[in-house]
Design a protein around this motif. Structure first.
Motif, PDB file in Angstrom:
ATOM      1  N   VAL A 286     -10.638  17.753 -11.756  1.00  0.00           N
ATOM      2  CA  VAL A 286     -10.098  16.594 -12.459  1.00  0.00           C
ATOM      3  C   VAL A 286      -8.733  16.253 -11.872  1.00  0.00           C
ATOM      4  N   GLY A 287      -8.620  15.032 -11.354  1.00  0.00           N
ATOM      5  CA  GLY A 287      -7.350  14.545 -10.846  1.00  0.00           C
ATOM      6  C   GLY A 287      -6.912  13.300 -11.600  1.00  0.00           C
ATOM      7  N   TYR A 288      -5.656  12.912 -11.409  1.00  0.00           N
ATOM      8  CA  TYR A 288      -5.098  11.780 -12.160  1.00  0.00           C
ATOM      9  C   TYR A 288      -4.019  11.153 -11.284  1.00  0.00           C
ATOM     10  N   PHE A 289      -4.356  10.094 -10.552  1.00  0.00           N
ATOM     11  CA  PHE A 289      -3.478   9.559  -9.516  1.00  0.00           C
ATOM     12  C   PHE A 289      -3.323   8.050  -9.602  1.00  0.00           C
ATOM     13  N   SER A 290      -2.208   7.576  -9.043  1.00  0.00           N
ATOM     14  CA  SER A 290      -1.997   6.139  -8.833  1.00  0.00           C
ATOM     15  C   SER A 290      -2.419   5.772  -7.421  1.00  0.00           C
ATOM     16  N   LYS A 291      -2.861   4.531  -7.262  1.00  0.00           N
ATOM     17  CA  LYS A 291      -3.075   4.016  -5.915  1.00  0.00           C
ATOM     18  C   LYS A 291      -1.719   3.747  -5.263  1.00  0.00           C
ATOM     19  N   GLU A 292      -1.704   3.685  -3.935  1.00  0.00           N
ATOM     20  CA  GLU A 292      -0.462   3.367  -3.230  1.00  0.00           C
ATOM     21  C   GLU A 292       0.063   2.014  -3.686  1.00  0.00           C
TER      22      GLU A 292
ATOM     23  N   ASP B 260     -14.419  -1.596  -6.339  1.00  0.00           N
ATOM     24  CA  ASP B 260     -12.999  -1.321  -6.578  1.00  0.00           C
ATOM     25  C   ASP B 260     -12.529  -0.256  -5.593  1.00  0.00           C
ATOM     26  N   PRO B 261     -12.321  -0.621  -4.320  1.00  0.00           N
ATOM     27  CA  PRO B 261     -11.925   0.359  -3.304  1.00  0.00           C
ATOM     28  C   PRO B 261     -10.627   1.070  -3.681  1.00  0.00           C
ATOM     29  N   TRP B 262     -10.547   2.347  -3.304  1.00  0.00           N
ATOM     30  CA  TRP B 262      -9.331   3.099  -3.579  1.00  0.00           C
ATOM     31  C   TRP B 262      -8.167   2.600  -2.729  1.00  0.00           C
ATOM     32  N   HIS B 263      -8.452   2.244  -1.499  1.00  0.00           N
ATOM     33  CA  HIS B 263      -7.421   1.780  -0.570  1.00  0.00           C
ATOM     34  C   HIS B 263      -8.073   0.760   0.351  1.00  0.00           C
ATOM     35  N   LEU B 264      -7.371  -0.328   0.646  1.00  0.00           N
ATOM     36  CA  LEU B 264      -7.975  -1.384   1.467  1.00  0.00           C
ATOM     37  C   LEU B 264      -8.347  -0.882   2.859  1.00  0.00           C
ATOM     38  N   GLY B 265      -7.527   0.024   3.413  1.00  0.00           N
ATOM     39  CA  GLY B 265      -7.815   0.556   4.742  1.00  0.00           C
ATOM     40  C   GLY B 265      -8.735   1.749   4.737  1.00  0.00           C
ATOM     41  N   ALA B 266      -8.848   2.411   3.606  1.00  0.00           N
ATOM     42  CA  ALA B 266      -9.693   3.604   3.483  1.00  0.00           C
ATOM     43  C   ALA B 266     -10.294   3.600   2.078  1.00  0.00           C
ATOM     44  N   PRO B 267     -11.389   2.862   1.874  1.00  0.00           N
ATOM     45  CA  PRO B 267     -11.946   2.679   0.523  1.00  0.00           C
ATOM     46  C   PRO B 267     -12.266   3.972  -0.205  1.00  0.00           C
ATOM     47  N   GLU B 268     -12.701   4.988   0.547  1.00  0.00           N
ATOM     48  CA  GLU B 268     -13.020   6.282  -0.055  1.00  0.00           C
ATOM     49  C   GLU B 268     -12.062   7.366   0.445  1.00  0.00           C
ATOM     50  N   GLU B 269     -10.813   6.992   0.667  1.00  0.00           N
ATOM     51  CA  GLU B 269      -9.774   7.879   1.176  1.00  0.00           C
ATOM     52  C   GLU B 269     -10.322   8.666   2.363  1.00  0.00           C
TER      53      GLU B 269
END
Length: 337
Positions: A31-37, A99-108
């Motif tokens: 279980v993690g809990y993070f903000s996007k960049e 809802d991609p996690w990151h525009l350059g790396a959608p799945e990190e």
């Protein structure tokens, strides 16, 4: 620990910085809990769910966390096999494209596939039974079939041109000085990548738990952690690599941290001739693989990559793709159904 840690500057598990685990006796996940960049909102991350009731367990957990007011933003479930992804999608979860996690790396760092090394393809035994780096077979590897052999020899030549230096890889003992050395490798690696503009998503803090916490079991048997130093003739040591992972079956291991200080500008003044130093990453990978071979490992999963450059390096070393996936949790309106 890598994907559920609270050391990350965008994380929020300050009471349990080494990470959180859900386990109901049958099903288990991180279980993690993070903000996007660049964002403030926190997102719940469910990491590698396992168990016969994993889909329902994840759904119920998401609903409970949302009911507590802690998961208002989108939720991500990651490290899924293709079969598991399909099962979650059938249960109402959405694809990462919603809802991609990151525009350059959608799945990190699962944007590009995990790369798995089959050590029988990387090495061959000579007439004396010694393990030697071999050519890579297969038409798809034709353009770089000799790259491992050449790079390994290039770094050996670098050491020959700098007889005042040696390079030594040793099992990591989790002592105070070793932890400082490993932390220095990780932080220097990220700083060098930031200077090149190639950091996406990850931070050096992600690796603090792996650097600091000694796993259960025995090194080179249950887990594999190594620290490498460039050593001068006067005995001065310059940390240059830190690798860490674990055995996940009798023949397979997974590596979670694979960092080498390949940026010669950070070791200015140490070399008489720097020619060949940039081959140190391949030399280190192959040297660690050899150590793992001696402990019965024949397959090594080195994880995925955020950017194509990192994936290319792993691919050209001989890694074969094994893709894992993310899905996006059901909306707050139907997560409890």
């Amino acid at each position: 620990m890598l994907y559920a840690n609270g050391y990350n500057v965008r994380g929020a598990s300050s009471k349990y910085p080494n990470g959180l685990v859900y386990h109901d006796g049958t099903n288990i996940f991180g279980v993690g809990y993070f903000s996007k960049e660049g964002h403030v909102a926190k997102h719940l991350h469910i990491v590698a769910p396992k168990g016969p009731g994993r889909v329902e367990a994840v759904r119920d957990f998401i609903a409970a966390v949302r009911e507590a007011g802690l998961a208002k933003a989108s939720v991500y479930v990651r490290h899924l096999s293709p079969e598991d992804r399909d099962e979650f999608l059938a249960a109402g979860f959405a694809g990462i494209e919603t809802d991609p996690w990151h525009l350059g790396a959608p799945e990190e760092d699962e944007t590009f596939p995990n790369r798995v090394y089959y050590l029988d393809e990387l090495f061959e035994q000579d007439a004396e039974g010694e393990l030697q780096v071999s050519k890579l077979a297969g038409e798809e590897r034709r353009k770089y079939k000799n790259k491992n052999k050449l790079a390994y020899r290039r770094f050996q030549n670098f050491l020959d041109r700098n007889p005042h230096l040696s390079f030594k890889i040793e099992p990591y003992g989790y002592t105070g000085p070793e932890k400082e050395s490993a932390r220095g490798v990780v932080e220097s690696y990220f700083q060098a990548r930031r200077d090149q503009g190639t950091v996406v998503g990850s931070t050096p803090e992600d690796y603090l738990a792996i650097v600091r916490e000694e796993p259960g079991g025995k090194n080179e048997q249950d887990y594999f952690s190594y620290l490498g130093n460039i050593i001068t003739e006067d005995g001065e040591e310059f940390p240059a690599m830190f690798f860490a992972g674990e055995r996940i079956s009798a023949r397979r291991a997974a590596l979670y941290c694979t960092m080498t200080m390949r940026f010669r500008e950070r070791l200015t003044g140490l070399f008489k001739d720097s020619t060949g130093f940039t081959a140190i990453p391949q030399y280190v990978w192959l040297s660690v693989f050899r150590l793992m071979w001696e402990r019965g490992i024949r397959e090594v999963d080195a994880g995925g990559s955020e950017v194509k450059g990192l994936d290319d390096q792993k691919r050209q070393l001989g890694g074969k793709p094994e893709k894992t996936y993310w899905v996006v949790g059901p909306s707050a309106d139907n997560s409890a159904r």
